[in-house]
Design a protein around this motif. Structure first.
Motif, mmCIF file in Angstrom:
data_model
loop_
_atom_site.group_PDB
_atom_site.id
_atom_site.type_symbol
_atom_site.label_atom_id
_atom_site.label_comp_id
_atom_site.label_asym_id
_atom_site.label_seq_id
_atom_site.Cartn_x
_atom_site.Cartn_y
_atom_site.Cartn_z
ATOM 1 N N GLY A 192 3.870 -36.807 20.735
ATOM 2 C CA GLY A 192 4.070 -36.404 21.997
ATOM 3 C C GLY A 192 3.380 -35.224 21.836
ATOM 4 N N ASN A 193 3.768 -34.297 20.589
ATOM 5 C CA ASN A 193 3.675 -32.751 20.296
ATOM 6 C C ASN A 193 2.052 -32.209 20.786
ATOM 7 N N LEU A 194 1.322 -31.305 21.599
ATOM 8 C CA LEU A 194 0.621 -30.478 21.420
ATOM 9 C C LEU A 194 -0.002 -30.348 20.665
ATOM 10 N N THR A 195 0.762 -29.655 19.831
ATOM 11 C CA THR A 195 0.084 -29.201 18.086
ATOM 12 C C THR A 195 0.230 -30.512 17.816
ATOM 13 N N SER A 196 0.390 -31.128 18.063
ATOM 14 C CA SER A 196 0.029 -32.277 17.100
ATOM 15 C C SER A 196 -1.336 -33.407 17.271
ATOM 16 N N GLN A 197 -1.186 -33.751 18.915
ATOM 17 C CA GLN A 197 -2.667 -34.008 19.185
ATOM 18 C C GLN A 197 -3.929 -32.989 18.840
ATOM 19 N N HIS A 198 -3.798 -31.378 18.642
ATOM 20 C CA HIS A 198 -4.762 -30.857 18.284
ATOM 21 C C HIS A 198 -5.229 -31.008 16.279
ATOM 22 N N PHE A 199 -4.212 -30.593 15.829
ATOM 23 C CA PHE A 199 -3.880 -31.068 14.479
ATOM 24 C C PHE A 199 -4.625 -32.260 13.764
ATOM 25 N N ALA A 200 -4.031 -33.720 14.279
ATOM 26 C CA ALA A 200 -4.514 -34.951 14.190
ATOM 27 C C ALA A 200 -5.600 -34.651 14.547
ATOM 28 N N ASN A 201 -6.381 -34.010 15.615
ATOM 29 C CA ASN A 201 -8.380 -34.211 15.878
ATOM 30 C C ASN A 201 -8.666 -33.262 14.888
ATOM 31 N N PHE A 202 -8.089 -32.450 14.107
ATOM 32 C CA PHE A 202 -8.846 -31.798 13.537
ATOM 33 C C PHE A 202 -8.642 -32.007 11.764
ATOM 34 N N TYR A 203 -7.907 -32.694 11.545
ATOM 35 C CA TYR A 203 -7.260 -33.756 10.224
ATOM 36 C C TYR A 203 -8.678 -34.305 10.049
ATOM 37 N N LEU A 204 -9.452 -35.027 11.146
ATOM 38 C CA LEU A 204 -10.923 -36.128 11.190
ATOM 39 C C LEU A 204 -11.440 -34.830 10.956
ATOM 40 N N ASP A 205 -11.888 -33.779 11.038
ATOM 41 C CA ASP A 205 -12.992 -33.169 11.126
ATOM 42 C C ASP A 205 -13.519 -33.056 9.776
ATOM 43 N N LYS A 206 -12.868 -33.147 8.766
ATOM 44 C CA LYS A 206 -13.725 -33.519 7.225
ATOM 45 C C LYS A 206 -14.676 -34.936 7.617
ATOM 46 N N LEU A 207 -13.898 -35.485 7.829
ATOM 47 C CA LEU A 207 -14.714 -36.653 8.008
ATOM 48 C C LEU A 207 -15.742 -36.845 8.632
ATOM 49 N N ASP A 208 -15.667 -35.914 10.419
ATOM 50 C CA ASP A 208 -17.044 -35.931 10.921
ATOM 51 C C ASP A 208 -17.613 -35.458 9.667
ATOM 52 N N HIS A 209 -17.470 -34.342 9.748
ATOM 53 C CA HIS A 209 -18.796 -33.949 9.061
ATOM 54 C C HIS A 209 -18.962 -34.277 7.257
ATOM 55 N N PHE A 210 -18.017 -35.412 6.461
ATOM 56 C CA PHE A 210 -18.845 -36.220 6.054
ATOM 57 C C PHE A 210 -19.816 -36.549 6.052
ATOM 58 N N ILE A 211 -19.495 -37.439 7.918
ATOM 59 C CA ILE A 211 -20.503 -38.850 8.361
ATOM 60 C C ILE A 211 -21.759 -38.190 8.918
ATOM 61 N N LYS A 212 -21.849 -37.182 8.678
ATOM 62 C CA LYS A 212 -23.046 -36.201 9.614
ATOM 63 C C LYS A 212 -23.334 -35.378 8.882
ATOM 64 N N ASP A 213 -23.390 -34.555 7.891
ATOM 65 C CA ASP A 213 -23.687 -33.672 6.607
ATOM 66 C C ASP A 213 -24.502 -34.497 5.406
ATOM 67 N N LYS A 214 -23.041 -35.422 5.075
ATOM 68 C CA LYS A 214 -23.703 -36.291 3.566
ATOM 69 C C LYS A 214 -23.893 -37.174 3.435
ATOM 70 N N LEU A 215 -23.395 -38.163 4.669
ATOM 71 C CA LEU A 215 -24.405 -38.962 5.177
ATOM 72 C C LEU A 215 -25.592 -39.117 6.012
ATOM 73 N N GLN A 216 -25.101 -38.401 6.697
ATOM 74 C CA GLN A 216 -26.454 -38.204 7.375
ATOM 75 C C GLN A 216 -27.037 -39.197 8.569
ATOM 76 N N VAL A 217 -25.278 -39.733 8.886
ATOM 77 C CA VAL A 217 -25.404 -40.902 10.487
ATOM 78 C C VAL A 217 -25.705 -39.922 11.669
ATOM 79 N N ASN A 218 -26.772 -39.931 12.817
ATOM 80 C CA ASN A 218 -27.271 -39.593 13.635
ATOM 81 C C ASN A 218 -26.147 -40.392 15.037
ATOM 82 N N GLY A 219 -26.377 -41.275 14.683
ATOM 83 C CA GLY A 219 -24.935 -42.351 15.756
ATOM 84 C C GLY A 219 -23.431 -42.815 15.706
#
Length: 341
Positions: A192-219
Protein backbone atom coordinates in the motif's frame (compact mmCIF):
# COMPACT_ATOMS: atom_id res chain seq x y z
CA UNK A 1 20.71 5.27 -26.54
CA UNK A 2 23.50 2.69 -26.92
CA UNK A 3 24.54 0.01 -24.46
CA UNK A 4 27.59 1.89 -23.13
CA UNK A 5 25.58 5.09 -22.70
CA UNK A 6 22.77 3.26 -20.88
CA UNK A 7 25.29 1.69 -18.50
CA UNK A 8 26.88 5.09 -17.84
CA UNK A 9 23.47 6.53 -16.93
CA UNK A 10 22.63 3.58 -14.65
CA UNK A 11 25.99 3.81 -12.78
CA UNK A 12 25.80 7.54 -12.06
CA UNK A 13 25.28 8.29 -8.36
CA UNK A 14 23.29 11.24 -7.04
CA UNK A 15 23.91 13.30 -3.90
CA UNK A 16 22.75 16.42 -2.03
CA UNK A 17 19.11 15.35 -2.09
CA UNK A 18 18.19 15.02 1.58
CA UNK A 19 17.99 18.76 2.32
CA UNK A 20 15.78 19.26 -0.72
CA UNK A 21 13.49 16.44 0.41
CA UNK A 22 13.10 17.81 3.95
CA UNK A 23 12.68 21.44 2.88
CA UNK A 24 9.47 23.07 4.10
CA UNK A 25 8.32 23.63 0.51
CA UNK A 26 8.76 19.99 -0.47
CA UNK A 27 7.13 18.66 2.71
CA UNK A 28 4.20 21.01 2.13
CA UNK A 29 3.83 19.82 -1.47
CA UNK A 30 4.05 16.22 -0.22
CA UNK A 31 1.35 16.86 2.40
CA UNK A 32 -0.94 18.33 -0.25
CA UNK A 33 -0.48 15.21 -2.38
CA UNK A 34 -1.12 12.91 0.58
CA UNK A 35 -4.22 14.91 1.56
CA UNK A 36 -5.81 14.65 -1.86
CA UNK A 37 -9.15 12.89 -1.43
CA UNK A 38 -8.36 12.14 2.23
CA UNK A 39 -9.25 15.37 4.08
CA UNK A 40 -12.51 13.87 5.36
CA UNK A 41 -10.66 11.06 7.17
CA UNK A 42 -9.70 11.68 10.80
CA UNK A 43 -5.86 11.29 10.70
CA UNK A 44 -5.57 13.43 7.56
CA UNK A 45 -8.06 16.00 8.88
CA UNK A 46 -6.08 16.34 12.14
CA UNK A 47 -2.84 16.83 10.19
CA UNK A 48 -4.48 19.37 7.87
CA UNK A 49 -5.99 21.32 10.80
CA UNK A 50 -2.50 21.94 12.20
CA UNK A 51 -0.66 21.76 8.87
CA UNK A 52 2.21 24.21 9.38
CA UNK A 53 3.15 22.95 12.85
CA UNK A 54 2.91 19.33 11.72
CA UNK A 55 5.31 19.98 8.83
CA UNK A 56 7.76 21.90 11.02
CA UNK A 57 7.75 19.07 13.60
CA UNK A 58 8.30 16.48 10.88
CA UNK A 59 11.11 18.55 9.38
CA UNK A 60 12.88 18.83 12.76
CA UNK A 61 12.63 15.08 13.35
CA UNK A 62 14.03 14.29 9.92
CA UNK A 63 16.94 16.72 10.20
CA UNK A 64 17.79 15.50 13.72
CA UNK A 65 17.36 11.87 12.62
CA UNK A 66 14.90 11.26 15.44
CA UNK A 67 12.13 10.45 12.98
CA UNK A 68 10.68 6.98 13.53
CA UNK A 69 7.88 5.64 11.30
CA UNK A 70 4.72 4.56 13.07
CA UNK A 71 3.42 0.99 12.93
CA UNK A 72 2.04 -0.17 9.60
CA UNK A 73 -1.59 -1.27 9.68
CA UNK A 74 -2.14 -4.46 7.69
CA UNK A 75 -5.40 -5.70 6.22
CA UNK A 76 -6.50 -8.05 3.47
CA UNK A 77 -8.46 -7.44 0.27
CA UNK A 78 -9.60 -9.88 -2.39
CA UNK A 79 -9.30 -8.25 -5.83
CA UNK A 80 -9.19 -10.74 -7.48
CA UNK A 81 -6.92 -12.80 -5.22
CA UNK A 82 -6.27 -12.32 -1.52
CA UNK A 83 -3.68 -9.57 -0.97
CA UNK A 84 -2.09 -8.25 2.21
CA UNK A 85 -2.09 -4.44 2.13
CA UNK A 86 0.03 -2.28 4.42
CA UNK A 87 -1.12 1.24 5.30
CA UNK A 88 1.31 3.63 6.98
CA UNK A 89 0.27 6.41 9.33
CA UNK A 90 -0.61 9.67 7.61
CA UNK A 91 2.51 11.60 8.66
CA UNK A 92 4.64 8.75 7.30
CA UNK A 93 2.79 8.94 3.99
CA UNK A 94 3.78 12.62 3.83
CA UNK A 95 7.43 11.57 4.21
CA UNK A 96 6.95 8.95 1.47
CA UNK A 97 5.58 11.57 -0.93
CA UNK A 98 8.41 13.96 -0.04
CA UNK A 99 11.04 11.32 -0.80
CA UNK A 100 9.33 10.16 -4.00
CA UNK A 101 9.20 13.72 -5.34
CA UNK A 102 12.97 13.33 -5.83
CA UNK A 103 13.33 9.55 -6.15
CA UNK A 104 10.92 9.30 -9.07
CA UNK A 105 12.93 11.49 -11.51
CA UNK A 106 16.16 9.90 -10.25
CA UNK A 107 14.91 6.36 -10.99
CA UNK A 108 13.47 7.52 -14.30
CA UNK A 109 16.96 8.20 -15.67
CA UNK A 110 17.86 4.50 -15.78
CA UNK A 111 14.53 2.95 -16.83
CA UNK A 112 14.08 1.34 -20.22
CA UNK A 113 11.38 2.73 -22.50
CA UNK A 114 9.06 -0.26 -22.14
CA UNK A 115 8.76 -0.21 -18.34
CA UNK A 116 5.28 1.12 -17.58
CA UNK A 117 4.53 1.13 -13.82
CA UNK A 118 4.90 4.22 -11.58
CA UNK A 119 5.98 6.47 -14.44
CA UNK A 120 4.45 9.69 -15.69
CA UNK A 121 3.09 9.29 -19.20
CA UNK A 122 3.17 5.49 -19.06
CA UNK A 123 0.62 3.33 -17.18
CA UNK A 124 -1.56 0.34 -18.01
CA UNK A 125 -3.14 1.70 -21.20
CA UNK A 126 0.20 2.38 -22.89
CA UNK A 127 1.49 -1.01 -21.73
CA UNK A 128 -1.53 -2.75 -23.25
CA UNK A 129 -1.37 -0.83 -26.53
CA UNK A 130 2.34 -1.51 -26.98
CA UNK A 131 1.85 -5.17 -26.07
CA UNK A 132 -0.64 -5.32 -28.94
CA UNK A 133 1.94 -3.77 -31.30
CA UNK A 134 4.44 -6.48 -30.38
CA UNK A 135 1.66 -9.05 -30.74
CA UNK A 136 0.94 -7.95 -34.32
CA UNK A 137 4.51 -8.54 -35.47
CA UNK A 138 5.30 -11.71 -33.50
CA UNK A 139 4.20 -15.33 -33.68
CA UNK A 140 4.66 -16.24 -30.01
CA UNK A 141 4.74 -14.64 -26.58
CA UNK A 142 6.24 -15.51 -23.20
CA UNK A 143 4.26 -14.16 -20.25
CA UNK A 144 6.01 -14.13 -16.87
CA UNK A 145 4.82 -13.35 -13.38
CA UNK A 146 6.87 -13.41 -10.18
CA UNK A 147 5.75 -15.48 -7.20
CA UNK A 148 4.67 -13.28 -4.26
CA UNK A 149 6.73 -10.42 -5.59
CA UNK A 150 6.25 -7.69 -2.97
CA UNK A 151 6.62 -10.24 -0.15
CA UNK A 152 9.94 -11.53 -1.52
CA UNK A 153 11.82 -8.32 -2.32
CA UNK A 154 15.11 -8.71 -0.46
CA UNK A 155 15.99 -5.73 1.75
CA UNK A 156 19.75 -6.24 1.44
CA UNK A 157 19.67 -6.32 -2.36
CA UNK A 158 17.31 -3.32 -2.54
CA UNK A 159 19.56 -1.29 -0.23
CA UNK A 160 22.63 -2.22 -2.28
CA UNK A 161 20.87 -1.05 -5.44
CA UNK A 162 19.93 2.24 -3.75
CA UNK A 163 23.52 2.69 -2.56
CA UNK A 164 24.76 2.31 -6.13
CA UNK A 165 22.29 4.97 -7.25
CA UNK A 166 22.52 7.45 -4.33
CA UNK A 167 25.61 8.86 -2.57
CA UNK A 168 23.74 11.03 -0.05
CA UNK A 169 24.19 9.30 3.36
CA UNK A 170 21.32 11.23 4.95
CA UNK A 171 18.89 10.14 2.26
CA UNK A 172 20.15 6.54 2.48
CA UNK A 173 19.46 6.68 6.25
CA UNK A 174 15.87 7.73 5.54
CA UNK A 175 15.32 5.07 2.88
CA UNK A 176 16.79 2.42 5.19
CA UNK A 177 14.33 3.16 7.98
CA UNK A 178 11.41 3.24 5.53
CA UNK A 179 12.45 -0.19 4.22
CA UNK A 180 13.10 -1.52 7.75
CA UNK A 181 9.66 -0.34 8.93
CA UNK A 182 8.09 -3.31 7.11
CA UNK A 183 7.58 -5.25 10.36
CA UNK A 184 11.37 -5.60 10.80
CA UNK A 185 11.58 -8.40 8.24
CA UNK A 186 14.54 -9.05 5.94
CA UNK A 187 12.25 -9.42 2.94
CA UNK A 188 9.04 -7.82 1.79
CA UNK A 189 7.69 -4.30 1.41
CA UNK A 190 4.04 -3.27 2.06
CA UNK A 191 1.98 -3.06 -1.12
CA UNK A 192 0.00 0.00 0.00
CA UNK A 193 2.88 2.48 0.37
CA UNK A 194 3.94 4.90 -2.38
CA UNK A 195 7.62 4.21 -1.67
CA UNK A 196 6.95 0.47 -2.03
CA UNK A 197 5.54 0.96 -5.51
CA UNK A 198 8.65 2.85 -6.60
CA UNK A 199 11.05 0.48 -4.83
CA UNK A 200 9.32 -2.51 -6.45
CA UNK A 201 9.56 -1.00 -9.92
CA UNK A 202 13.21 -0.02 -9.37
CA UNK A 203 14.10 -3.50 -8.03
CA UNK A 204 13.35 -5.06 -11.44
CA UNK A 205 15.29 -2.42 -13.37
CA UNK A 206 18.27 -4.83 -13.24
CA UNK A 207 16.11 -7.48 -14.93
CA UNK A 208 15.03 -5.01 -17.63
CA UNK A 209 18.62 -4.19 -18.54
CA UNK A 210 19.67 -7.83 -18.41
CA UNK A 211 16.92 -8.75 -20.90
CA UNK A 212 17.43 -5.72 -23.16
CA UNK A 213 21.23 -5.23 -22.97
CA UNK A 214 22.58 -8.73 -22.31
CA UNK A 215 19.98 -10.97 -23.96
CA UNK A 216 19.25 -8.41 -26.73
CA UNK A 217 15.48 -9.02 -26.69
CA UNK A 218 13.65 -6.41 -28.76
CA UNK A 219 10.09 -7.50 -28.02
CA UNK A 220 9.97 -6.95 -24.25
CA UNK A 221 7.83 -4.89 -21.88
CA UNK A 222 7.05 -4.88 -18.16
CA UNK A 223 4.37 -3.54 -15.84
CA UNK A 224 5.65 -4.05 -12.27
CA UNK A 225 6.16 -7.82 -11.90
CA UNK A 226 4.14 -8.80 -14.99
CA UNK A 227 6.32 -8.91 -18.09
CA UNK A 228 6.10 -10.13 -21.68
CA UNK A 229 8.62 -11.26 -24.28
CA UNK A 230 7.70 -11.69 -27.94
CA UNK A 231 9.39 -13.62 -30.73
CA UNK A 232 8.96 -15.81 -33.80
CA UNK A 233 10.94 -18.77 -32.45
CA UNK A 234 9.12 -20.76 -29.76
CA UNK A 235 12.22 -22.74 -28.75
CA UNK A 236 14.14 -19.48 -28.24
CA UNK A 237 11.42 -18.25 -25.86
CA UNK A 238 11.80 -21.47 -23.86
CA UNK A 239 15.54 -20.83 -23.61
CA UNK A 240 14.91 -17.22 -22.57
CA UNK A 241 12.50 -18.39 -19.88
CA UNK A 242 15.14 -20.68 -18.37
CA UNK A 243 17.81 -17.95 -18.52
CA UNK A 244 15.54 -15.33 -16.95
CA UNK A 245 14.41 -17.74 -14.23
CA UNK A 246 18.04 -18.47 -13.30
CA UNK A 247 18.90 -14.75 -13.29
CA UNK A 248 15.98 -13.89 -11.01
CA UNK A 249 16.91 -16.61 -8.52
CA UNK A 250 20.63 -15.78 -8.54
CA UNK A 251 20.60 -11.98 -8.67
CA UNK A 252 17.30 -10.94 -7.07
CA UNK A 253 16.29 -14.01 -4.98
CA UNK A 254 12.97 -14.24 -6.81
CA UNK A 255 11.11 -17.09 -8.50
CA UNK A 256 8.81 -17.18 -11.50
CA UNK A 257 5.24 -18.26 -10.78
CA UNK A 258 5.11 -21.42 -12.89
CA UNK A 259 1.31 -21.52 -13.29
CA UNK A 260 1.28 -17.92 -14.55
CA UNK A 261 4.27 -18.32 -16.87
CA UNK A 262 2.99 -19.11 -20.37
CA UNK A 263 4.43 -19.57 -23.87
CA UNK A 264 1.77 -19.59 -26.59
CA UNK A 265 0.89 -18.25 -30.06
CA UNK A 266 -0.12 -14.59 -30.14
CA UNK A 267 -3.28 -15.42 -32.10
CA UNK A 268 -4.65 -17.20 -28.98
CA UNK A 269 -4.54 -13.90 -27.07
CA UNK A 270 -2.00 -12.52 -24.60
CA UNK A 271 -3.32 -12.37 -21.00
CA UNK A 272 -2.01 -9.10 -19.55
CA UNK A 273 -3.21 -6.64 -16.89
CA UNK A 274 -6.74 -8.02 -16.77
CA UNK A 275 -7.24 -8.08 -20.53
CA UNK A 276 -6.65 -10.56 -23.34
CA UNK A 277 -4.76 -8.95 -26.18
CA UNK A 278 -5.15 -10.17 -29.76
CA UNK A 279 -3.46 -8.73 -32.86
CA UNK A 280 -6.73 -7.12 -34.00
CA UNK A 281 -8.66 -6.49 -30.78
CA UNK A 282 -8.51 -6.39 -26.98
CA UNK A 283 -11.00 -8.16 -24.73
CA UNK A 284 -11.66 -7.96 -21.02
CA UNK A 285 -11.52 -11.26 -19.14
CA UNK A 286 -14.81 -12.63 -17.82
CA UNK A 287 -13.44 -12.75 -14.27
CA UNK A 288 -12.63 -9.05 -14.53
CA UNK A 289 -16.12 -8.26 -15.81
CA UNK A 290 -17.42 -9.68 -12.53
CA UNK A 291 -14.93 -7.54 -10.61
CA UNK A 292 -16.05 -4.39 -12.44
CA UNK A 293 -19.71 -5.13 -11.70
CA UNK A 294 -18.88 -5.66 -8.02
CA UNK A 295 -16.85 -2.44 -7.91
CA UNK A 296 -19.62 -0.48 -9.61
CA UNK A 297 -22.19 -1.80 -7.13
CA UNK A 298 -19.93 -0.80 -4.20
CA UNK A 299 -19.50 2.77 -5.52
CA UNK A 300 -23.28 3.03 -6.01
CA UNK A 301 -23.84 1.94 -2.40
CA UNK A 302 -21.23 4.45 -1.19
CA UNK A 303 -23.06 7.23 -3.04
CA UNK A 304 -26.50 6.23 -1.77
CA UNK A 305 -25.24 6.00 1.82
CA UNK A 306 -23.59 9.43 1.61
CA UNK A 307 -20.05 8.07 2.01
CA UNK A 308 -19.06 9.81 -1.25
CA UNK A 309 -20.67 12.86 -2.84
CA UNK A 310 -22.06 13.17 -6.36
CA UNK A 311 -18.88 14.74 -7.77
CA UNK A 312 -16.65 11.92 -6.50
CA UNK A 313 -19.16 9.30 -7.65
CA UNK A 314 -19.20 10.82 -11.15
CA UNK A 315 -15.38 10.82 -11.25
CA UNK A 316 -15.37 7.13 -10.27
CA UNK A 317 -17.81 6.27 -13.08
CA UNK A 318 -15.86 8.32 -15.63
CA UNK A 319 -12.59 6.67 -14.59
CA UNK A 320 -14.10 3.19 -14.87
CA UNK A 321 -15.59 3.92 -18.28
CA UNK A 322 -12.27 5.34 -19.57
CA UNK A 323 -10.37 2.26 -18.43
CA UNK A 324 -12.82 -0.12 -20.08
CA UNK A 325 -12.75 1.78 -23.38
CA UNK A 326 -9.30 0.42 -24.22
CA UNK A 327 -10.95 -2.94 -24.96
CA UNK A 328 -13.88 -4.01 -27.14
CA UNK A 329 -16.36 -3.42 -24.35
CA UNK A 330 -19.07 -1.24 -25.94
CA UNK A 331 -21.95 -3.60 -25.14
CA UNK A 332 -20.58 -4.42 -21.67
CA UNK A 333 -20.28 -0.70 -20.84
CA UNK A 334 -23.82 -0.06 -22.06
CA UNK A 335 -25.09 -2.89 -19.91
CA UNK A 336 -23.35 -1.93 -16.66
CA UNK A 337 -23.80 1.85 -16.85
CA UNK A 338 -27.40 1.49 -17.90
CA UNK A 339 -27.88 -0.56 -14.72
CA UNK A 340 -26.45 2.31 -12.64
CA UNK A 341 -29.14 4.68 -13.76
Amino acid sequence: MGLVERRAVSMKRYGNLFEKIVSFENLLAAAQKALKGKKHKNPAAAFYFNLENEIITLQKELRAKTYVPGPIRYFFIREPKLRKIGASEFRDRVVHHAACNYLEPLFEKSYIYHSYACREGKGTHRAIRNAQKFCRRSDYFLKCDIRKYFENIDHRILKEMLNRKIKDPDLLWLLDIIINSAAGEKTGIPIGNLTSQHFANFYLDKLDHFIKDKLQVNGYLRYMDDFLLFGNDKSNLHQLKATISAYLEDQLLLELKEKATVIAPCITGVPFLGFRIFPALIRIKNENKRRWLKKLKARREDFESGTIDEERYSRCLASMAAHLKIASTYHFRRKIFHAVY
